[in-house]
Write an enzyme that holds these catalytic residues in place. Structure first.
Site, mmCIF file in Angstrom:
data_model
loop_
_atom_site.group_PDB
_atom_site.id
_atom_site.type_symbol
_atom_site.label_atom_id
_atom_site.label_comp_id
_atom_site.label_asym_id
_atom_site.label_seq_id
_atom_site.Cartn_x
_atom_site.Cartn_y
_atom_site.Cartn_z
ATOM 1 N N ARG A 180 0.853 -1.194 0.000
ATOM 2 C CA ARG A 180 0.000 0.000 0.000
ATOM 3 C C ARG A 180 0.888 1.243 0.000
ATOM 4 N NH1 ARG A 180 -3.577 -2.859 -1.504
ATOM 5 N NH2 ARG A 180 -5.372 -3.556 -0.300
ATOM 6 N N HIS A 215 -1.458 0.724 -9.797
ATOM 7 C CA HIS A 215 -2.072 -0.271 -8.908
ATOM 8 C C HIS A 215 -2.662 -1.435 -9.725
ATOM 9 C CE1 HIS A 215 -3.744 -0.650 -4.580
ATOM 10 N NE2 HIS A 215 -3.613 -1.848 -5.112
HETATM 11 P P1 NDP Z 1 -1.588 -12.283 3.846
HETATM 12 O O1 NDP Z 1 -2.472 -11.840 4.962
HETATM 13 O O2 NDP Z 1 -1.750 -13.646 3.290
HETATM 14 O O3 NDP Z 1 -0.048 -12.146 4.306
HETATM 15 C C1 NDP Z 1 0.463 -11.060 5.027
HETATM 16 C C2 NDP Z 1 1.911 -11.354 5.415
HETATM 17 O O4 NDP Z 1 2.453 -10.199 6.046
HETATM 18 C C3 NDP Z 1 2.017 -12.518 6.424
HETATM 19 O O5 NDP Z 1 3.180 -13.287 6.138
HETATM 20 C C4 NDP Z 1 2.214 -11.774 7.745
HETATM 21 O O6 NDP Z 1 2.919 -12.510 8.746
HETATM 22 C C5 NDP Z 1 3.036 -10.584 7.301
HETATM 23 N N1 NDP Z 1 2.962 -9.498 8.270
HETATM 24 C C6 NDP Z 1 1.865 -8.865 8.743
HETATM 25 N N2 NDP Z 1 2.208 -7.948 9.657
HETATM 26 C C7 NDP Z 1 3.560 -8.008 9.771
HETATM 27 C C8 NDP Z 1 4.514 -7.318 10.576
HETATM 28 N N3 NDP Z 1 4.140 -6.378 11.453
HETATM 29 N N4 NDP Z 1 5.813 -7.638 10.440
HETATM 30 C C9 NDP Z 1 6.208 -8.613 9.577
HETATM 31 N N5 NDP Z 1 5.357 -9.311 8.789
HETATM 32 C C10 NDP Z 1 4.046 -9.003 8.886
HETATM 33 O O7 NDP Z 1 -1.741 -11.184 2.708
HETATM 34 P P2 NDP Z 1 -1.645 -11.351 1.111
HETATM 35 O O8 NDP Z 1 -0.364 -12.022 0.780
HETATM 36 O O9 NDP Z 1 -2.897 -11.937 0.556
HETATM 37 O O10 NDP Z 1 -1.619 -9.806 0.664
HETATM 38 C C11 NDP Z 1 -0.598 -8.945 1.146
HETATM 39 C C12 NDP Z 1 -0.854 -7.503 0.750
HETATM 40 O O11 NDP Z 1 -0.634 -7.323 -0.647
HETATM 41 C C13 NDP Z 1 -2.296 -7.007 0.940
HETATM 42 O O12 NDP Z 1 -2.590 -6.718 2.286
HETATM 43 C C14 NDP Z 1 -2.265 -5.758 0.076
HETATM 44 O O13 NDP Z 1 -1.732 -4.687 0.826
HETATM 45 C C15 NDP Z 1 -1.260 -6.120 -1.035
HETATM 46 N N6 NDP Z 1 -1.933 -6.337 -2.333
HETATM 47 C C16 NDP Z 1 -1.584 -5.551 -3.396
HETATM 48 C C17 NDP Z 1 -2.153 -5.706 -4.636
HETATM 49 C C18 NDP Z 1 -1.712 -4.916 -5.805
HETATM 50 O O14 NDP Z 1 -2.259 -5.090 -6.912
HETATM 51 N N7 NDP Z 1 -0.709 -4.049 -5.672
HETATM 52 C C19 NDP Z 1 -3.226 -6.701 -4.854
HETATM 53 C C20 NDP Z 1 -3.495 -7.522 -3.694
HETATM 54 C C21 NDP Z 1 -2.881 -7.312 -2.482
HETATM 55 P P3 NDP Z 1 2.321 -13.907 9.360
HETATM 56 O O15 NDP Z 1 2.528 -14.931 8.264
HETATM 57 O O16 NDP Z 1 3.194 -14.160 10.541
HETATM 58 O O17 NDP Z 1 0.882 -13.654 9.677
#
Ligand code: NDP
Length: 327
Positions: free
Chosen positions: A242, A290
């Site tokens: 984001r 995006h």
């Molecule tokens: P998930 O919820 O599957 O994965 C999120 C990951 O981030 C997990 O590994 C989580 O850790 C990690 N995480 C969360 N908080 C922290 C932190 N404080 N420190 C370290 N690691 C952290 O999400 P997705 O993979 O499905 O999507 C990720 C993001 O991609 C979305 O939230 C969105 O922002 C972005 N996105 C962008 C798009 C685009 O077109 N540009 C389209 C779709 C999504 P843990 O495994 O331990 O929970």
């Protein structure tokens, strides 16, 4: 539910026309033999177009209008049309007890892997130079640094990050992944790091850093001067998370100082990116609108309907969001 006994789905967005979802949502409800009425509150109908909000059962959202939740007191499922839910959770009037669900889509992960593979390989091999050379009909070869000497880190090893790590590891890049907790299913060929304690080790000397974090209070501003200082000299920052993950002023300082060599940015604080934004014309910044990945309307509709059935059966939706974690 409306007076005809149909499920009422509100399609809420202050930035999109939501028409593109209508046939798929109607089709998905028809498949389960349930009548549905769609009510649009979006950029075409007006963002204040909601009527009989008390009848709304399901809210399907992309950047919903702030402050509208009290108008839908009987909503039983709030659903994002995307993987991220930051655009929903930012509204403090979102009712606490209502299930919030999101999309998890393998096809979305595959398109994201294609995007980041393009970003990484084109940056690594300096493909922008060859595009410029073609314009001047210049035939000059540049040295190739082996992929094995080009470590790449992915911050956020969830559905999307893990898929990207597998794709890049297959090319031969040394991969590192960073998440909040230790991975349940580690990715082969990827070194895993977890939590703030291992963040420094994760970042140290990376040639490319990919942000695939969800936007939460902990991850806001994660791409900052302190982070850039730990990467390898001339590193490439790729933000497909984001806009608010990135401190733009820190990025510009690091690019202009040569500490960073390139930034590929797909998400911004204000979208569309305003005409006067410095990112448009910076020679070391690549901007995409995006588009890194998208989910097909049919997948959004199918997952929403499945989660609705789970809510009706008194179950927790399969892809429910943990509100305490923010993702
Ligand atoms: P998930 O919820 O599957 O994965 C999120 C990951 O981030 C997990 O590994 C989580 O850790 C990690 N995480 C969360 N908080 C922290 C932190 N404080 N420190 C370290 N690691 C952290 O999400 P997705 O993979 O499905 O999507 C990720 C993001 O991609 C979305 O939230 C969105 O922002 C972005 N996105 C962008 C798009 C685009 O077109 N540009 C389209 C779709 C999504 P843990 O495994 O331990 O929970």
């Amino acid at each position: 539910m409306n007076v005809n006994g149909e499920t009422v789905v509100a399609l809420l967005s202050r930035s999109l026309c939501m028409d593109y979802l209508a046939p798929a949502v109607q089709g998905a409800f028809a498949k389960i033999g349930e009548g549905v009425e769609l009510r649009f509150v979006d950029t075409v109908r007006g963002t204040d177009a909601l009527r009989d909000g008390a009848e709304v059962d399901v809210a399907l959202c992309w950047e919903p209008q702030p402050g509208h939740w009290p108008l839908m007191p009987n909503v039983r499922l709030v659903h994002s049309v995307a993987a991220g839910v930051d655009h929903i959770l930012e509204d403090p009037t979102l009712p606490a007890g209502v299930p919030l669900a999101r999309i998890r889509d393998p096809h979305m992960a595959s398109a994201m892997a294609a995007y980041v593979t393009w970003a990484v390989t084109s940056g690594h091999r300096g493909m922008d130079r060859y595009a410029a050379q073609q314009r001047s009909q210049t035939w000059v070869e540049h040295a190739v640094q082996p992929a094995t000497q080009y470590p790449i880190g992915i911050a956020g090893m969830g559905t999307l990050g893990s898929h990207c790590a597998r794709a890049l590891a297959a090319i031969g890049y040394p991969m590192r992944g960073w998440s909040r907790s230790a991975p349940v299913k580690p990715v082969a060929g990827c070194e895993h790091f977890a939590g703030d304690a291992q963040r420094g080790e994760f970042l140290q000397g990376l040639k490319a850093l990919i942000c695939l974090l969800p936007l939460t209070e902990q991850t806001r501003g994660a791409l900052n001067a302190d982070c850039f200082a730990q990467l390898g000299n001339g590193a490439h920052v790729i933000n497909v998370g984001r806009g608010a993950h990135l401190i733009e002023s820190d990025l510009l300082v690091a690019l202009d100082a040569g500490q960073l060599g390139l930034a590929t940015l797909d998400a911004f604080n204000v979208e569309p990116l305003p005409a006067n934004d410095a990112m448009w014309s910076h020679p070391k910044v690549r901007v995409t609108p995006h588009i890194a990945t998208r989910t097909a309307p049919e997948v959004i509709a199918e997952q929403t309907v499945r989660h609705w059935q789970q809510v009706c059966a008194g179950e927790v939706p399969h892809h429910a969001v943990d509100r305490a974690n923010g993702y």
